[in-house]
Design a protein around this motif. Sequence first.
Motif, PDB file in Angstrom:
ATOM      1  N   ASP A 180       0.835  -1.195   0.000  1.00 55.42           N
ATOM      2  CA  ASP A 180       0.000   0.000   0.000  1.00 55.42           C
ATOM      3  C   ASP A 180       0.875   1.252   0.000  1.00 55.42           C
ATOM      4  O   ASP A 180       2.098   1.181  -0.151  1.00 55.42           O
ATOM      5  CB  ASP A 180      -0.974  -0.015   1.183  1.00 55.42           C
ATOM      6  CG  ASP A 180      -0.282   0.168   2.535  1.00 55.42           C
ATOM      7  OD1 ASP A 180       0.959   0.289   2.578  1.00 55.42           O
ATOM      8  OD2 ASP A 180      -0.988   0.188   3.558  1.00 55.42           O
ATOM      9  N   GLU A 181       0.244   2.414   0.185  1.00 54.14           N
ATOM     10  CA  GLU A 181       0.952   3.692   0.055  1.00 54.14           C
ATOM     11  C   GLU A 181       1.946   3.964   1.176  1.00 54.14           C
ATOM     12  O   GLU A 181       2.753   4.892   1.078  1.00 54.14           O
ATOM     13  CB  GLU A 181      -0.050   4.847  -0.030  1.00 54.14           C
ATOM     14  CG  GLU A 181      -0.831   5.142   1.242  1.00 54.14           C
ATOM     15  CD  GLU A 181      -2.038   4.244   1.447  1.00 54.14           C
ATOM     16  OE1 GLU A 181      -2.819   4.496   2.398  1.00 54.14           O
ATOM     17  OE2 GLU A 181      -2.208   3.269   0.681  1.00 54.14           O
ATOM     18  N   ARG A 185       0.763  -2.487   4.501  1.00 58.83           N
ATOM     19  CA  ARG A 185      -0.138  -3.568   4.127  1.00 58.83           C
ATOM     20  C   ARG A 185       0.389  -4.207   2.847  1.00 58.83           C
ATOM     21  O   ARG A 185       0.635  -3.520   1.860  1.00 58.83           O
ATOM     22  CB  ARG A 185      -1.561  -3.051   3.922  1.00 58.83           C
ATOM     23  CG  ARG A 185      -2.593  -4.144   3.648  1.00 58.83           C
ATOM     24  CD  ARG A 185      -3.986  -3.581   3.590  1.00 58.83           C
ATOM     25  NE  ARG A 185      -4.390  -3.040   4.878  1.00 58.83           N
ATOM     26  CZ  ARG A 185      -5.494  -2.312   5.074  1.00 58.83           C
ATOM     27  NH1 ARG A 185      -6.267  -2.026   4.053  1.00 58.83           N
ATOM     28  NH2 ARG A 185      -5.797  -1.881   6.279  1.00 58.83           N
TER      29      ARG A 185
END
Length: 292
Positions: A180-181, A185
Amino acid sequence: MNLTVSPPTIQPAPQPQVTSLTGAPLVQGTGAGDHVFVAFGAAPGGPVAVWSASAPNQFVTSAANASTTDLGAASDGSLFASQARGTIEIRAADLSLTSVPTSAELQQIPGRVLVPGVALHPTGALIYQPFLTGASGSAGVKGGIDILDAHSGTLRLRIFLPQQFMTDVDGLHGSFLATDENGQRLFAITSSDGTPQNAALTVVQLAAVPLGIGTIAPSTVAATGGATLTIRGSGFQSATALTINGKAASVTFKDANTLLVVTPSLTPGSQQIAITNPDGETVLLDAAFLAN
């Protein structure tokens, strides 16, 4: 997903087609879509290339002298990773080589098989390397993810998954890991037995992202002090402390990936940065920037 209500816009690249660069292209873009990194694994010299929205009529290339099998990019566009013959190289957006991280021999797993899908933390501070502990589909084989320091290759965290990774021969045919960013995650394409019919999506939520240093700007400051450095990295906390060549510096926490640092007076030359979180986790970077 039904795109008829919001059809995509397709715009041809403005530069002429580069007909000399063909063969096993791997492509990775930034989060903003303003940089695109390409590796041509089957072209002579194994060139890597970058396209930037700031200079849309240019397509900059450089010979990597290896056949790239996997490619990953930091979403902020600062760095990208290419993998050839099991070795990862980290390059800046101008294609200059910044590091060739290597893992200690004792950290390796005998019989380990690399899985396509090498990823970088959004700031380039960490490498996420998916692997299998043995041949795909074999009994007892596990999938795992090594999180490495992108400068040194030091193993920061090793995660074993409840299933095997799905895998293929290289990143051109399949990529089986994404983040993710914030790099916290992780999304893995896995299978209970390595077969496509039993494939699934495994999501890993890290309790904390390992501390790391990605990029530092500017690269040169005045030795008299008072300059502001923007440090992009991973795992920063509101109480993160920082020293430069052993001298404490003033730190402003912007977010988990960004620190603003005011430099103290320094001895001219290359400077070592040490960043420490409240729990004692520390990361060092030698020759992080210059003072003159």
